[in-house]
Design a protein around this motif. Structure first.
Motif, PDB file in Angstrom:
ATOM      1  N   GLN A   1      37.358  49.124  37.278  1.00  0.00           N
ATOM      2  CA  GLN A   1      37.426  47.672  37.318  1.00  0.00           C
ATOM      3  C   GLN A   1      38.021  47.200  38.639  1.00  0.00           C
ATOM      4  O   GLN A   1      38.572  47.974  39.425  1.00  0.00           O
ATOM      5  CB  GLN A   1      38.264  47.139  36.154  1.00  0.00           C
ATOM      6  N   ALA A   2      37.925  45.896  38.871  1.00  0.00           N
ATOM      7  CA  ALA A   2      38.461  45.298  40.090  1.00  0.00           C
ATOM      8  C   ALA A   2      39.979  45.423  40.127  1.00  0.00           C
ATOM      9  O   ALA A   2      40.650  45.356  39.094  1.00  0.00           O
ATOM     10  CB  ALA A   2      38.059  43.834  40.175  1.00  0.00           C
ATOM     11  N   THR A   3      40.510  45.609  41.310  1.00  0.00           N
ATOM     12  CA  THR A   3      41.962  45.764  41.472  1.00  0.00           C
ATOM     13  C   THR A   3      42.636  44.421  41.699  1.00  0.00           C
ATOM     14  O   THR A   3      42.044  43.495  42.253  1.00  0.00           O
ATOM     15  CB  THR A   3      42.275  46.684  42.658  1.00  0.00           C
ATOM     16  N   SER A   4      43.886  44.335  41.255  1.00  0.00           N
ATOM     17  CA  SER A   4      44.722  43.154  41.529  1.00  0.00           C
ATOM     18  C   SER A   4      45.476  43.327  42.833  1.00  0.00           C
ATOM     19  O   SER A   4      45.850  42.359  43.490  1.00  0.00           O
ATOM     20  CB  SER A   4      45.732  42.953  40.398  1.00  0.00           C
ATOM     21  N   CYS A   5      45.727  44.594  43.188  1.00  0.00           N
ATOM     22  CA  CYS A   5      46.513  44.908  44.374  1.00  0.00           C
ATOM     23  C   CYS A   5      46.108  46.299  44.844  1.00  0.00           C
ATOM     24  O   CYS A   5      45.850  47.189  44.027  1.00  0.00           O
ATOM     25  CB  CYS A   5      48.014  44.859  44.049  1.00  0.00           C
TER      26      CYS A   5
END
Length: 278
Positions: free
Chosen positions: A228-232
């Motif tokens: 999934q897409a990363t937040s950081c």
């Protein structure tokens, strides 16, 4: 998403010890006195500290003899203070030992130490928990991996002091060190408020290149892979990571040579993580 599994480094420990002996045998008198990044210790001091690790493990965990027992240890800081006192006493007493004696004792105790660790059932309860990872009870495989990180980073301190640090950054040696040390990440981040499905990616770049992830779903969980897409995203030069985990570099210097993308407050927490009792 894939969770990390057991770490098997028992054979690497024996090889790492052999590398240490070979390294020490080649040192000049000046090399033995070279200053290191480990507090006030020189190369000789770290060498005898590694010897102490062998001897204390054999005495306590093999022979059931604990010698000095901690008194009034009611917190993590109390335990660290007690261990620091033991370490300082040993290094001070070992000033009278010659390099040749130290090498001979390391060779002798290292063989006994390895044989003892190899005799342990990996999934049995360890004699000591891996406290820096937040565990109150650990399996032997994690205890052995923790021992590997001790031997790795102290040998690396010696190598750094004499300009021979590149060899242990090879993936064969460094990847197990990183894999073990990063088991501390969920414990280290426990006070960090994440948002549902936050994902932090930690990438190590250089001779050894590998990424790990922290995923937030009510609490932080360490992952080996995620889609999934990363937040950081935090990118760290591999030659600096071990120094962060052992207080061998200032946080501002480590930050200046690393990169944080996304939620910066999530990435900043990484830079005060420890994977030693300090």
């Amino acid at each position: 998403m894939k969770k990390p599994g057991k770490i098997d480094v028992i054979q690497l420990i024996q090889e790492l010890d052999s590398m240490l002996i070979s390294l020490l045998e080649e040192l000049s008198p000046a090399d033995w006195e070279a200053r290191t990044i480990s507090r006030d210790w020189n190369v000789k001091d770290i060498s005898v500290h590694l010897l102490d690790g062998n001897l204390r493990t054999l005495s306590m965990l093999r022979d059931g003899y604990y010698g000095e027992k901690p008194e009034k240890v009611n917190s993590h800081s109390d335990l660290v203070s007690f261990l620091n006192g033991l370490n300082a006493d040993w290094v001070r007493a070992a000033k009278r030992l010659s390099p040749r004696v130290i090498i001979d004792l390391l060779r002798l105790s290292g063989n006994e130490y390895f044989n003892f660790l190899a005799s342990l059932a990996p999934d049995d309860k360890a004699g000591f928990p891996v406290a820096w990872a937040g565990e109150n009870e650990s399996k032997n495989w994690f205890h052995i991996a923790r021992e590997y990180t001790e031997k790795w980073h102290h040998q690396q301190q010696i190598r750094l002091a004499i300009g021979s640090e590149k060899e242990l950054l090879n993936e064969k040696w460094y990847l197990p060190y990183l894999d073990t040390s990063l088991r501390a990440l969920p414990h280290h981040y426990k006070s960090v408020a994440g948002e549902e499905n936050d994902l932090i990616k930690f990438s190590f770049n250089g001779e050894t290149e590998k990424s790990w992830y922290l995923y937030y779903d009510g609490s932080w969980e360490l992952l080996e892979s995620a889609t999934q897409a990363t937040s950081c995203e935090v990118s760290i030069p591999d030659e600096l990571a071990w120094r962060i985990f052992t207080r061998g570099i200032r946080q501002d210097e480590a930050l200046a040579n690393s990169e944080i993308k996304g939620k910066r407050e999530l990435g900043l927490k990484f830079f005060d993580m420890l994977a030693v009792m300090a």
